[in-house]
Write a protein that holds these residues in place. Structure first.
Motif, short mmCIF file in Angstrom:
data_model
loop_
_atom_site.label_atom_id
_atom_site.label_comp_id
_atom_site.label_asym_id
_atom_site.label_seq_id
_atom_site.Cartn_x
_atom_site.Cartn_y
_atom_site.Cartn_z
N HIS A 280 21.12 -80.24 -19.37
CA HIS A 280 20.87 -80.12 -20.67
C HIS A 280 20.30 -78.22 -21.05
O HIS A 280 19.12 -78.91 -21.47
CB HIS A 280 20.29 -81.13 -21.13
CG HIS A 280 20.64 -82.27 -20.73
ND1 HIS A 280 20.75 -82.92 -20.02
CD2 HIS A 280 21.01 -83.40 -21.87
CE1 HIS A 280 21.22 -84.52 -20.54
NE2 HIS A 280 21.72 -84.67 -21.93
N GLY A 281 21.48 -77.58 -20.90
CA GLY A 281 20.75 -76.76 -20.93
C GLY A 281 19.97 -75.51 -19.98
O GLY A 281 19.79 -74.52 -19.82
N ASN A 282 19.88 -76.43 -18.79
CA ASN A 282 19.44 -75.96 -17.67
C ASN A 282 17.65 -74.88 -18.20
O ASN A 282 17.09 -74.26 -17.74
CB ASN A 282 19.84 -74.43 -17.39
CG ASN A 282 19.52 -73.87 -16.26
OD1 ASN A 282 19.08 -74.91 -15.02
ND2 ASN A 282 18.92 -72.58 -15.97
N LEU A 283 17.24 -76.32 -18.94
CA LEU A 283 15.45 -76.28 -19.20
C LEU A 283 14.44 -76.08 -17.77
O LEU A 283 14.52 -76.48 -16.75
CB LEU A 283 15.33 -76.54 -20.46
CG LEU A 283 15.59 -76.98 -21.81
CD1 LEU A 283 17.01 -77.35 -22.24
CD2 LEU A 283 14.65 -78.15 -22.38
N ARG A 284 13.48 -75.13 -18.32
CA ARG A 284 12.91 -75.42 -17.11
C ARG A 284 11.61 -76.80 -17.13
O ARG A 284 11.30 -77.27 -18.38
CB ARG A 284 11.97 -74.40 -17.64
CG ARG A 284 10.37 -73.43 -16.26
CD ARG A 284 10.06 -72.22 -16.52
NE ARG A 284 10.96 -71.98 -16.65
CZ ARG A 284 10.48 -69.74 -16.74
NH1 ARG A 284 9.26 -69.75 -17.67
NH2 ARG A 284 11.29 -69.23 -16.37
#
Length: 227
Positions: free
Chosen positions: A71-75
Motif C-alpha cells: 500500500h505505497g511502501n509506507l514506513r
C-alpha cells in the motif's frame, strides 16, 4: 490506546484484532498521503511471558511491514515508551527496542524503524545519550517533548507532554540541544532522505494551544543556536 488493543498479545485472536486495526490505519495513511504509521507495543506481561510477547510483536510488525509495502511502501514505526509509569509498554527500555528492531531487520523488513521520544527518556530512566546511542541505526523518527515525572501531585504528571520549561518538567532548551547533538553524533541526520523530527506537546487545562506551540518553536530555535 482507546480500544485497549495489544499488538504483542500472546493470544492470537487479540493480536490479530490489533493487527487488523493497524492495517486499516495503513490504508488511511496511504489515502491521506502520509509517509508512515506509528504505534506502540502492548503492556509488558511480566517476566514469565515477556519473551512470548516479544515473539508476537515481531510477528505482528513483520506482517504490517509486508502489508505496508503493498500500500505505497509506507514506513512502519514502533514507538518506545515507559515500562512502569503510565503506558507500561513491553517496549520499554531502549535495549528492548534495539532487540526488536534487530530481529525485524534480520527478516529484511527495510520499511521499519523506531520512533524515540525525548519526553519518554526520563520515564525509561535513561539518559539522552544512552537512549540515542542504544537505538542508533534503527531510528527513523524522533519526537521533541517534555514530561513531569518526579512529582505526582503536579498537573501534567506522567506521559502528558506538557510545554517545555513547565514547573517540575524534565526537558527544556538544554535537553533539546543535547538530544539533537546526540542525534548528529550517531548520524541520524546523514541520510539522503530527511528523517522526521516532530514536536509532541499539548496544552494543560486553561492553556492557549497557540502559546504552547510558540513555546515549542522557541525552545527548538534556542537549542539549535546552542549547537
Amino acid at each position: 490506546l482507546t480500544q485497549n488493543l495489544d499488538i504483542s498479545s500472546i493470544d492470537e485472536a487479540t493480536r490479530m484484532r490489533a493487527v487488523e486495526e493497524v492495517k486499516m490505519a495503513i490504508e488511511e495513511a496511504e489515502y491521506m498521503g502520509a509517509v508512515g504509521v506509528a504505534f506502540l507495543a502492548g503492556k509488558d506481561p511480566g517476566p514469565e511471558k515477556r519473551e512470548l510477547a516479544k515473539d508476537a510483536l515481531v510477528k505482528s510488525i513483520c506482517e504490517l511491514c509486508d502489508y505496508a509495502k503493498a500500500h505505497g511502501n509506507l514506513r512502519i514505526e514502533l514507538e518506545v515508551f515507559d515500562f512502569d509509569v503510565e503506558k507500561s509498554s513491553l517496549v520499554g527500555p531502549s535495549i528492548v527496542a534495539r532487540e526488536i528492531a534487530q530481529r525485524i531487520r534480520r527478516e529484511r523488513k527495510d520499511n521499519f524503524g523506531l520512533l524515540i521520544d525525548l519526553s519518554h527518556f526520563p520515564q525509561q530512566y535513561e539518559s539522552i545519550r544512552d537512549a540515542v546511542y542504544t537505538t542508533a541505526g534503527y531510528v527513523t523518527h524522533v519526537h521533541l517533548g517534555n514530561c513531569i515525572i518526579k512529582d505526582k501531585s503536579l498537573p501534567g504528571y506522567g506521559d502528558q507532554h506538557p510545554r517545555f520549561g513547565i514547573k517540575g518538567g524534565e526537558n527544556g532548551v538544554k535537553e533539546v540541544r543535547d538530544f539533537l547533538r546526540a542525534l548528529f553524533d550517531v548520524g541520524f541526520f546523514d541520510s539522503q532522505d530527511k528523517p522526521i523530527v516532530s514536536f509532541e506537546v499539548k496544552p494543560l487545562p486553561g492553556e492557549n494551544p497557540r502559546a504552547v506551540i510558540a513555546n515549542a518553536k522557541r525552545t527548538l530555535i534556542e537549542a539549535w543556536a546552542e549547537l
